[in-house]
Design a protein around this motif. Structure first.
Motif, PDB file in Angstrom:
ATOM      1  N   ALA A  90       0.831  -1.214   0.000  1.00  0.00           N
ATOM      2  CA  ALA A  90       0.000   0.000   0.000  1.00  0.00           C
ATOM      3  C   ALA A  90       0.862   1.259   0.000  1.00  0.00           C
ATOM      4  O   ALA A  90       0.561   2.242  -0.690  1.00  0.00           O
ATOM      5  CB  ALA A  90      -0.926  -0.010   1.217  1.00  0.00           C
ATOM      6  N   ALA A  91       1.949   1.232   0.747  1.00  0.00           N
ATOM      7  CA  ALA A  91       2.843   2.397   0.815  1.00  0.00           C
ATOM      8  C   ALA A  91       3.533   2.644  -0.518  1.00  0.00           C
ATOM      9  O   ALA A  91       3.754   3.801  -0.911  1.00  0.00           O
ATOM     10  CB  ALA A  91       3.873   2.199   1.924  1.00  0.00           C
ATOM     11  N   PHE A  92       3.895   1.580  -1.249  1.00  0.00           N
ATOM     12  CA  PHE A  92       4.506   1.745  -2.571  1.00  0.00           C
ATOM     13  C   PHE A  92       3.547   2.469  -3.511  1.00  0.00           C
ATOM     14  O   PHE A  92       3.975   3.314  -4.306  1.00  0.00           O
ATOM     15  CB  PHE A  92       4.902   0.378  -3.145  1.00  0.00           C
ATOM     16  N   ILE A  93       2.272   2.136  -3.428  1.00  0.00           N
ATOM     17  CA  ILE A  93       1.285   2.809  -4.271  1.00  0.00           C
ATOM     18  C   ILE A  93       1.136   4.268  -3.843  1.00  0.00           C
ATOM     19  O   ILE A  93       1.144   5.185  -4.670  1.00  0.00           O
ATOM     20  CB  ILE A  93      -0.068   2.080  -4.193  1.00  0.00           C
ATOM     21  N   GLU A  94       1.027   4.490  -2.555  1.00  0.00           N
ATOM     22  CA  GLU A  94       0.841   5.843  -2.035  1.00  0.00           C
ATOM     23  C   GLU A  94       2.038   6.732  -2.353  1.00  0.00           C
ATOM     24  O   GLU A  94       1.875   7.912  -2.703  1.00  0.00           O
ATOM     25  CB  GLU A  94       0.616   5.786  -0.527  1.00  0.00           C
ATOM     26  N   ILE A 115      12.630  -3.953   7.122  1.00  0.00           N
ATOM     27  CA  ILE A 115      11.840  -3.512   8.279  1.00  0.00           C
ATOM     28  C   ILE A 115      11.935  -4.532   9.408  1.00  0.00           C
ATOM     29  O   ILE A 115      12.195  -4.185  10.563  1.00  0.00           O
ATOM     30  CB  ILE A 115      10.374  -3.293   7.862  1.00  0.00           C
ATOM     31  N   ASN A 116      11.730  -5.815   9.071  1.00  0.00           N
ATOM     32  CA  ASN A 116      11.740  -6.857  10.094  1.00  0.00           C
ATOM     33  C   ASN A 116      13.103  -7.012  10.766  1.00  0.00           C
ATOM     34  O   ASN A 116      13.185  -7.407  11.929  1.00  0.00           O
ATOM     35  CB  ASN A 116      11.313  -8.193   9.487  1.00  0.00           C
ATOM     36  N   ILE A 137       9.087   2.531   2.555  1.00  0.00           N
ATOM     37  CA  ILE A 137       9.583   1.663   3.619  1.00  0.00           C
ATOM     38  C   ILE A 137       9.455   2.355   4.971  1.00  0.00           C
ATOM     39  O   ILE A 137       9.067   1.738   5.974  1.00  0.00           O
ATOM     40  CB  ILE A 137      11.033   1.243   3.328  1.00  0.00           C
ATOM     41  N   GLN A 138       9.753   3.659   5.007  1.00  0.00           N
ATOM     42  CA  GLN A 138       9.580   4.401   6.262  1.00  0.00           C
ATOM     43  C   GLN A 138       8.121   4.385   6.710  1.00  0.00           C
ATOM     44  O   GLN A 138       7.822   4.156   7.888  1.00  0.00           O
ATOM     45  CB  GLN A 138      10.049   5.844   6.071  1.00  0.00           C
ATOM     46  N   ASP A 139       7.199   4.612   5.774  1.00  0.00           N
ATOM     47  CA  ASP A 139       5.779   4.626   6.113  1.00  0.00           C
ATOM     48  C   ASP A 139       5.336   3.276   6.654  1.00  0.00           C
ATOM     49  O   ASP A 139       4.635   3.180   7.654  1.00  0.00           O
ATOM     50  CB  ASP A 139       4.946   4.978   4.884  1.00  0.00           C
ATOM     51  N   ALA A 140       5.726   2.194   5.957  1.00  0.00           N
ATOM     52  CA  ALA A 140       5.318   0.849   6.379  1.00  0.00           C
ATOM     53  C   ALA A 140       5.922   0.486   7.730  1.00  0.00           C
ATOM     54  O   ALA A 140       5.284  -0.185   8.542  1.00  0.00           O
ATOM     55  CB  ALA A 140       5.723  -0.171   5.324  1.00  0.00           C
ATOM     56  N   ALA A 141       7.143   0.946   7.976  1.00  0.00           N
ATOM     57  CA  ALA A 141       7.780   0.674   9.278  1.00  0.00           C
ATOM     58  C   ALA A 141       6.991   1.332  10.393  1.00  0.00           C
ATOM     59  O   ALA A 141       6.822   0.765  11.481  1.00  0.00           O
ATOM     60  CB  ALA A 141       9.229   1.154   9.260  1.00  0.00           C
ATOM     61  N   ARG A 142       6.498   2.560  10.160  1.00  0.00           N
ATOM     62  CA  ARG A 142       5.680   3.243  11.172  1.00  0.00           C
ATOM     63  C   ARG A 142       4.368   2.494  11.404  1.00  0.00           C
ATOM     64  O   ARG A 142       3.941   2.302  12.554  1.00  0.00           O
ATOM     65  CB  ARG A 142       5.393   4.665  10.737  1.00  0.00           C
ATOM     66  N   VAL A 143       3.743   2.047  10.331  1.00  0.00           N
ATOM     67  CA  VAL A 143       2.467   1.351  10.432  1.00  0.00           C
ATOM     68  C   VAL A 143       2.612   0.058  11.217  1.00  0.00           C
ATOM     69  O   VAL A 143       1.769  -0.293  12.043  1.00  0.00           O
ATOM     70  CB  VAL A 143       1.884   1.077   9.033  1.00  0.00           C
ATOM     71  N   GLY A 170       4.896  -0.591  13.371  1.00  0.00           N
ATOM     72  CA  GLY A 170       5.513  -0.371  14.676  1.00  0.00           C
ATOM     73  C   GLY A 170       6.960  -0.810  14.753  1.00  0.00           C
ATOM     74  O   GLY A 170       7.492  -1.008  15.848  1.00  0.00           O
ATOM     75  N   ALA A 171       7.613  -0.935  13.590  1.00  0.00           N
ATOM     76  CA  ALA A 171       8.992  -1.392  13.581  1.00  0.00           C
ATOM     77  C   ALA A 171       9.970  -0.296  13.955  1.00  0.00           C
ATOM     78  O   ALA A 171      11.120  -0.563  14.284  1.00  0.00           O
ATOM     79  CB  ALA A 171       9.354  -1.959  12.204  1.00  0.00           C
ATOM     80  N   VAL A 172       9.550   0.946  13.873  1.00  0.00           N
ATOM     81  CA  VAL A 172      10.392   2.055  14.301  1.00  0.00           C
ATOM     82  C   VAL A 172       9.588   2.907  15.276  1.00  0.00           C
ATOM     83  O   VAL A 172       8.371   2.950  15.231  1.00  0.00           O
ATOM     84  CB  VAL A 172      10.887   2.914  13.109  1.00  0.00           C
ATOM     85  N   GLN A 173      10.287   3.586  16.095  1.00  0.00           N
ATOM     86  CA  GLN A 173       9.645   4.436  17.099  1.00  0.00           C
ATOM     87  C   GLN A 173       9.828   5.905  16.716  1.00  0.00           C
ATOM     88  O   GLN A 173      10.945   6.367  16.541  1.00  0.00           O
ATOM     89  CB  GLN A 173      10.252   4.171  18.483  1.00  0.00           C
ATOM     90  N   GLY A 174       8.720   6.584  16.548  1.00  0.00           N
ATOM     91  CA  GLY A 174       8.765   8.025  16.327  1.00  0.00           C
ATOM     92  C   GLY A 174       9.212   8.461  14.972  1.00  0.00           C
ATOM     93  O   GLY A 174       9.461   9.625  14.744  1.00  0.00           O
ATOM     94  N   GLY A 175       9.381   7.511  13.981  1.00  0.00           N
ATOM     95  CA  GLY A 175       9.693   7.896  12.614  1.00  0.00           C
ATOM     96  C   GLY A 175      11.121   7.949  12.290  1.00  0.00           C
ATOM     97  O   GLY A 175      12.027   7.534  12.890  1.00  0.00           O
TER      98      GLY A 175
END
Length: 203
Positions: A133-137, A158-159, A190-196, A198-203
């Motif tokens: 979804a993030a790639f499309i967005e 991300i993982n 990838i940044q957006d999906a990581a936020r979604v 919860g793989a990163v904290q605060g962006g």
């Protein structure tokens, strides 16, 4: 016999050989036919069970078949793309037991019963994976040829916990090449999906 006479004979002999060659006369042994007689017969096929996208697939394959060819040619999962064939472009990236691998470098016979995930196995029905979804967005693709490999590698990135910054993402995604140059969109996705996820904290 003078040196002039020898040189003339050599010249005439060379001219004769050239003339025969131009006339289509084969002056060399048929190496192709000889090589064919010495060909080693193809190895017997192996019966394998590949677990792909949660489903066991029973196949009879030449032992030399790569995982990429097994996916594309035998299971008709063509989302994983053939790129360089050398493991350098990343277009063939899939997940094996959750880790990214270049399927063009992996023999199908050596990954039997491992958990293989391809781009076709990401969506849950009509619901796309967050990175899809993030790639499309973010418009993270142009021609789309590298996209499946980019997404699979991005999920692993991300993982693995390597999506903390654009610089870190670029470093850990460097094995996947986009010939269209859509890297800004790929990194942002990838940044957006990581936020979604919860793989990163605060962006």
């Amino acid at each position: 016999m003078t040196s002039y006479d020898v040189t003339r004979r050599e010249l005439l002999a060379g001219t004769a050989v050239t003339g025969l060659a131009l006339a289509g006369v084969n002056l060399m042994p048929d190496f192709a036919a000889a090589a064919a007689q010495d060909e080693v017969p193809a190895p017997a096929p192996l019966d394998l069970v590949l677990r792909v996208n949660g489903t066991e697939q029973r196949l009879s394959l030449d032992p030399r078949t790569t995982l990429l060819d097994a996916l594309r040619e035998h299971l008709h999962l063509t989302g994983s793309k053939k790129g360089c064939g050398l493991g350098q472009c990343g277009a063939c990236t899939v997940l094996m037991d959750g880790k990214r691998v270049k399927s063009c470098l992996s023999l199908a016979a050596l990954v039997e019963r491992r958990e293989i995930t391809t781009i076709e196995g990401l969506a849950q029905g009509e619901e796309l994976h967050p990175l899809q979804a993030a790639f499309i967005e973010r418009d993270g693709f142009q021609c789309g040829y590298c996209t499946s490999g980019q997404i699979m590698a991005g999920i692993a990135c991300i993982n693995e916990g390597h999506a903390g910054s654009p610089e870190e993402i670029r470093e850990w995604m460097s094995g996947n090449i986009c010939r269209c140059g859509a890297y800004e969109g790929i990194v942002a996705a990838i940044q957006d999906a990581a936020r979604v996820t919860g793989a990163v904290q605060g962006g």
